[in-house]
Design a protein around this motif. Structure first.
Motif, PDB file in Angstrom:
ATOM      1  N   ARG A  23      -5.266  -4.567  64.764  1.00  0.00           N
ATOM      2  CA  ARG A  23      -5.853  -3.225  64.793  1.00  0.00           C
ATOM      3  C   ARG A  23      -7.002  -3.133  65.800  1.00  0.00           C
ATOM      4  O   ARG A  23      -7.178  -2.110  66.459  1.00  0.00           O
ATOM      5  CB  ARG A  23      -6.335  -2.831  63.401  1.00  0.00           C
ATOM      6  N   LEU A 146       0.889  -4.360  56.168  1.00  0.00           N
ATOM      7  CA  LEU A 146       1.245  -2.936  56.120  1.00  0.00           C
ATOM      8  C   LEU A 146       1.582  -2.466  54.705  1.00  0.00           C
ATOM      9  O   LEU A 146       1.918  -1.304  54.494  1.00  0.00           O
ATOM     10  CB  LEU A 146       2.442  -2.665  57.038  1.00  0.00           C
ATOM     11  N   GLN A 229       4.376  -0.475  67.623  1.00  0.00           N
ATOM     12  CA  GLN A 229       3.476   0.675  67.660  1.00  0.00           C
ATOM     13  C   GLN A 229       4.202   1.942  67.204  1.00  0.00           C
ATOM     14  O   GLN A 229       3.685   2.729  66.409  1.00  0.00           O
ATOM     15  CB  GLN A 229       2.944   0.871  69.080  1.00  0.00           C
ATOM     16  N   THR A 232       5.018   1.849  63.433  1.00  0.00           N
ATOM     17  CA  THR A 232       3.837   2.033  62.576  1.00  0.00           C
ATOM     18  C   THR A 232       3.070   3.307  62.929  1.00  0.00           C
ATOM     19  O   THR A 232       1.943   3.489  62.463  1.00  0.00           O
ATOM     20  CB  THR A 232       2.888   0.826  62.693  1.00  0.00           C
ATOM     21  N   ASN A 233       3.676   4.192  63.724  1.00  0.00           N
ATOM     22  CA  ASN A 233       3.034   5.460  64.091  1.00  0.00           C
ATOM     23  C   ASN A 233       1.644   5.228  64.692  1.00  0.00           C
ATOM     24  O   ASN A 233       0.700   5.953  64.405  1.00  0.00           O
ATOM     25  CB  ASN A 233       2.953   6.385  62.864  1.00  0.00           C
ATOM     26  N   HIS A 234       1.565   4.155  65.503  1.00  0.00           N
ATOM     27  CA  HIS A 234       0.352   3.790  66.247  1.00  0.00           C
ATOM     28  C   HIS A 234      -0.765   3.223  65.359  1.00  0.00           C
ATOM     29  O   HIS A 234      -1.884   3.045  65.845  1.00  0.00           O
ATOM     30  CB  HIS A 234      -0.177   4.971  67.067  1.00  0.00           C
ATOM     31  N   VAL A 235      -0.460   2.914  64.079  1.00  0.00           N
ATOM     32  CA  VAL A 235      -1.445   2.234  63.241  1.00  0.00           C
ATOM     33  C   VAL A 235      -1.736   0.844  63.809  1.00  0.00           C
ATOM     34  O   VAL A 235      -2.884   0.389  63.841  1.00  0.00           O
ATOM     35  CB  VAL A 235      -0.948   2.145  61.783  1.00  0.00           C
ATOM     36  N   GLN A 275       4.375   5.200  55.065  1.00  0.00           N
ATOM     37  CA  GLN A 275       2.975   4.927  54.738  1.00  0.00           C
ATOM     38  C   GLN A 275       2.063   4.976  55.956  1.00  0.00           C
ATOM     39  O   GLN A 275       0.836   4.912  55.822  1.00  0.00           O
ATOM     40  CB  GLN A 275       2.825   3.578  54.019  1.00  0.00           C
ATOM     41  N   CYS A 276       2.658   5.087  57.165  1.00  0.00           N
ATOM     42  CA  CYS A 276       1.858   5.186  58.384  1.00  0.00           C
ATOM     43  C   CYS A 276       1.749   6.634  58.885  1.00  0.00           C
ATOM     44  O   CYS A 276       1.178   6.868  59.958  1.00  0.00           O
ATOM     45  CB  CYS A 276       2.465   4.304  59.475  1.00  0.00           C
ATOM     46  N   SER A 278       0.432  10.516  57.951  1.00  0.00           N
ATOM     47  CA  SER A 278      -0.474  11.247  57.066  1.00  0.00           C
ATOM     48  C   SER A 278      -0.962  12.494  57.783  1.00  0.00           C
ATOM     49  O   SER A 278      -0.688  12.698  58.967  1.00  0.00           O
ATOM     50  CB  SER A 278      -1.672  10.365  56.672  1.00  0.00           C
ATOM     51  N   ASN A 281      -2.923  11.305  60.550  1.00  0.00           N
ATOM     52  CA  ASN A 281      -2.134  10.594  61.563  1.00  0.00           C
ATOM     53  C   ASN A 281      -0.696  11.105  61.508  1.00  0.00           C
ATOM     54  O   ASN A 281       0.197  10.415  61.023  1.00  0.00           O
ATOM     55  CB  ASN A 281      -2.186   9.084  61.322  1.00  0.00           C
TER      56      ASN A 281
END
Length: 307
Positions: A23, A146, A229, A232-235, A275-276, A278, A281
């Motif tokens: 991160r 994650l 990336q 994980t939607n850029h998390v 979960q990535c 929201s 985000n």
């Protein structure tokens, strides 16, 4: 950047530390990875022997016909996405050997091997297998960080289109410009790199500063690729990195490195993990198969012709 031990840390603690490093930097450094050092040493010797062959011999194994995915890519052919000058490197690609008749063979070409070096195939087949195993262990830690089950990545990477790259940056003149490989992000899930201790690798931190990556000898440098990336939607962000030339007095020496690009199965659909996503985000990218995404990127870096 802390040095993390794959063998001597509790699994949960390792997963948390790996997630924190990813991160913050998009990178991590790993020791005690278990890849056979004698096998690595033999691999380095064979890589040097291959790249020392005359150009007309190396060109017999040219990878132009398979999008640069297997065999030899000549000096100066690849270019970083968005760059104006081609990279100062040549390389060889080794992929996964699929069973005869496997349906994935339509998107994963067979390996080619240099008959000039009889030990090349057995040594790098073994090295590919060991990188593959360590990569799966690291992805298990990624899954845990994650909040996924430890085996979540097992099926998505089963028979994945991973590539072991042998890289040679030939000597350059003292007056050469400062970049051997332009700033770029990797295409795949994660990259496992041996050879970064030779110097020159730099990452771009969140403030836009270039930081040298200097692992101890034998350690692996791990970085997040664009597929992870996207998943994980850029998390977990994919970080720009480059290879710069050494000081002028060291530019007469070659640089070698050995990255393993760990890929998904070609038919796996990359879609943001729930979960990535929201309100803070929102989903950034539409779903796409790993094969289609790889093809898009190979066009961008000049290894596949645009249709």
């Amino acid at each position: 950047m802390p040095l993390l031990s794959l063998a001597n840390m509790d699994k949960a603690a390792f997963a948390a530390a790996l997630g924190t490093s990813f991160r913050r930097f998009g990178f991590a450094m790993i020791c005690d990875h278990g890849i056979d050092q004698a096998l690595i040493d033999r691999g380095w010797a064979l890589a040097r022997s291959f790249f020392a062959l005359p150009d007309e011999v190396k060109s017999r194994h040219d990878a132009l016909g398979n999008g640069g995915q297997r065999g030899y890519t000549a000096f100066g052919r690849e270019i970083a996405k968005g760059a104006r000058e081609n990279d100062l490197k040549e390389f060889w690609h080794i992929g996964r050997d699929l069973p005869a008749g496997d349906s994935l063979g339509r998107t994963m070409p067979p390996n080619v091997w240099p008959e000039e070096l009889p030990d090349f195939r057995p040594v790098f087949t073994r090295l590919f297998g060991q990188f593959d195993q360590v990569g799966a262990e690291l992805l298990s830690a990624v899954a845990l960080c994650l909040g996924l089950e430890a085996d979540w990545f097992d099926d998505p990477i089963r028979n994945g289109n991973s590539i072991l790259r042998l890289l040679h940056y030939p000597p350059v003149s003292p007056q050469a410009p400062g970049i051997r490989a332009g700033a770029h992000e990797d295409i795949n899930l994660i990259t496992l790199l041996l050879g970064a201790e030779e110097g020159g690798l730099e990452l771009k931190d969140r403030s836009g500063n270039w930081l040298p990556v200097t692992p101890p000898p034998g350690a692996l440098v791990i970085n997040v690729g664009d597929m992870l990336q996207r998943l994980t939607n850029h998390v977990l962000p994919s970080t720009s990195h480059r290879v710069v030339n050494p000081p002028p007095q060291r530019r007469g020496y070659s640089r070698y490195s050995m990255p393993f690009f760990l890929h998904l199965r070609p038919d796996f659909v990359i879609d943001a993990l729930p979960q990535c996503v929201s309100a803070a985000n929102p989903r950034r990218d539409p779903p796409i198969s790993a094969h289609d995404y790889l093809t898009e990127r190979l066009v961008e870096i000049g290894l596949v012709a645009k249709e």
